[in-house]
Design an enzyme around this catalytic site. Sequence first.
Site, PDB file in Angstrom:
ATOM      1  N   ASP A 122       0.815  -1.221   0.000  1.00 43.66           N
ATOM      2  CA  ASP A 122       0.000   0.000   0.000  1.00 43.66           C
ATOM      3  C   ASP A 122       0.846   1.267   0.000  1.00 43.66           C
ATOM      4  O   ASP A 122       1.968   1.299   0.489  1.00 43.66           O
ATOM      5  CB  ASP A 122      -0.977   0.020   1.187  1.00 43.66           C
ATOM      6  CG  ASP A 122      -0.316  -0.301   2.529  1.00 43.66           C
ATOM      7  OD1 ASP A 122       0.741  -0.966   2.534  1.00 43.66           O
ATOM      8  OD2 ASP A 122      -0.862   0.115   3.572  1.00 43.66           O
ATOM      9  N   GLU A 157      -0.490  -2.446   5.186  1.00 45.34           N
ATOM     10  CA  GLU A 157       0.499  -2.395   6.265  1.00 45.34           C
ATOM     11  C   GLU A 157       0.439  -1.054   6.980  1.00 45.34           C
ATOM     12  O   GLU A 157       0.611  -0.992   8.206  1.00 45.34           O
ATOM     13  CB  GLU A 157       1.912  -2.622   5.695  1.00 45.34           C
ATOM     14  CG  GLU A 157       3.011  -2.644   6.748  1.00 45.34           C
ATOM     15  CD  GLU A 157       3.522  -1.272   7.158  1.00 45.34           C
ATOM     16  OE1 GLU A 157       3.932  -1.114   8.326  1.00 45.34           O
ATOM     17  OE2 GLU A 157       3.500  -0.336   6.318  1.00 45.34           O
ATOM     18  N   GLU A 158       0.201   0.010   6.230  1.00 44.49           N
ATOM     19  CA  GLU A 158       0.250   1.355   6.811  1.00 44.49           C
ATOM     20  C   GLU A 158      -0.827   1.583   7.865  1.00 44.49           C
ATOM     21  O   GLU A 158      -0.710   2.494   8.683  1.00 44.49           O
ATOM     22  CB  GLU A 158       0.150   2.420   5.717  1.00 44.49           C
ATOM     23  CG  GLU A 158       1.312   2.444   4.741  1.00 44.49           C
ATOM     24  CD  GLU A 158       2.622   2.881   5.380  1.00 44.49           C
ATOM     25  OE1 GLU A 158       2.607   3.303   6.552  1.00 44.49           O
ATOM     26  OE2 GLU A 158       3.671   2.794   4.707  1.00 44.49           O
ATOM     27  N   HIS A 177       7.969   8.437   4.803  1.00 46.59           N
ATOM     28  CA  HIS A 177       6.698   9.164   4.905  1.00 46.59           C
ATOM     29  C   HIS A 177       6.848  10.641   4.567  1.00 46.59           C
ATOM     30  O   HIS A 177       5.910  11.415   4.761  1.00 46.59           O
ATOM     31  CB  HIS A 177       6.058   8.996   6.288  1.00 46.59           C
ATOM     32  CG  HIS A 177       5.562   7.614   6.563  1.00 46.59           C
ATOM     33  ND1 HIS A 177       4.449   7.355   7.340  1.00 46.59           N
ATOM     34  CD2 HIS A 177       6.007   6.402   6.174  1.00 46.59           C
ATOM     35  CE1 HIS A 177       4.246   6.053   7.413  1.00 46.59           C
ATOM     36  NE2 HIS A 177       5.188   5.456   6.705  1.00 46.59           N
TER      37      HIS A 177
END
Length: 437
Positions: free
Chosen positions: A96, A163-164, A407
């Site tokens: 993702d 996963e995020e 990020h």
Amino acid sequence: MRLSPLALGLIATISWHACADLKQQVAESMPELESLYLHLHQNPELSYQEEKTARRLAKEMRTLGYEVTENVGGFGVVGLLKNGAGPTVMIRADTDGLPIIEETGKPYASKVKVKDDAGNLVGVMHGCGHDIHMTSLIGTAKQLAANKDKWQGTLMLVAQPAEEVGGGAKAMLKQGLYSKYAKPDHVLGLHVSASVPAGKVAIAPGYALANVDSVDIIVKGKGGHGAYPHTTIDPVVLASRIVLGLQTITAREISPLEPSVITVGSIHGGSKHNIISNQVKLQLTLRSYNPDVRNQQIAAIQRLTAGIAKSAGLDDELLPEVIVHESESIPSTYNNPELAEFVTEAIKQEIGANNVEESQPVMAGEDFGLYGRTDENVPITIFWLGGVNQTAFDAAQKSGEPLPSLHSSQFAPDYPIAIATGVRAMTNSTISLFNKG
């Protein structure tokens, strides 16, 4: 460092000693891997929306001869390659992207914009390197399929969504990942690093990543006119006292030998200058390694917030609500020390000991740790894959200026070197595990 018998056994049994053949084969595959990377980078999808990404990865696996199952735990993909009797090695990559507008200025930058679950139009970017993770997975799959004469056993590829948001591993395991497809003897993963130069790998034996909890605190009060605060119980003041009080949990309640982070990331309350509101909302992230510390953090937050509210004269029905979002909670990632040592030696054999470092644990979270916390108690290890351009790294070291982090909208890994290193490191680790006996 004195190596364990397991690691010494590796040196005797490894089948692909720093193999020039592997380096050459990976180099020859790089044009198609770079093409795949650019496609994935330019077409990121948010958590729980990875449909097209999953379809592309499934196609790549099928082309290489893997037995593929799609839609596992959402848009998860499982690929199996059976090659005789032997252990089962699982390699996991996450799929993702993040709701970030990319600002790298690269010609291949993502321009994708979609609506999130709240209906907001957001940019989407692979700001955490999942595009490199997926590309390395396919590159490794290609090498293992092309060199079946060098190993025996079952290779299990897992392309994991969400996963995020901490949901993908839970969903795949809940749907029977280990019971319906294969129970692995070892689980491997990699994660791009924004602080290690491309071409290098770093690994932390033992705790590698943290427990992560998202917590909301709803602070209640008795509102009124800002000119008459004595007739109210001001939740803004209570929330301010709580924010300061929370700092004492790590500082004065948890052993200084135990890592602990309690961060208030958001505070919202009130609507106008002269109105004392009825409610303030705090949003926190909690980090630790030890599960007991995690429980201690939550219990202390519940006790402290209630105590502050009572001291202000609030009745029990108006005490703060502490909401732990259990669905988003993920446990710490614990790299099995023996497996981590074995993998370290295998990677050194392939890319050189001077390119492999021992890293320290970090307070970031990863749901990869869940694969080692099932009833099967499978040993797991994840390693950091250097992603920083060497020139940029050297300049940052000299100037002291921080590099773009994971990020960040400006995170732009040196992807050709990172991918080639990731494929070589993962391939040799996997073959070594198949052949260690």
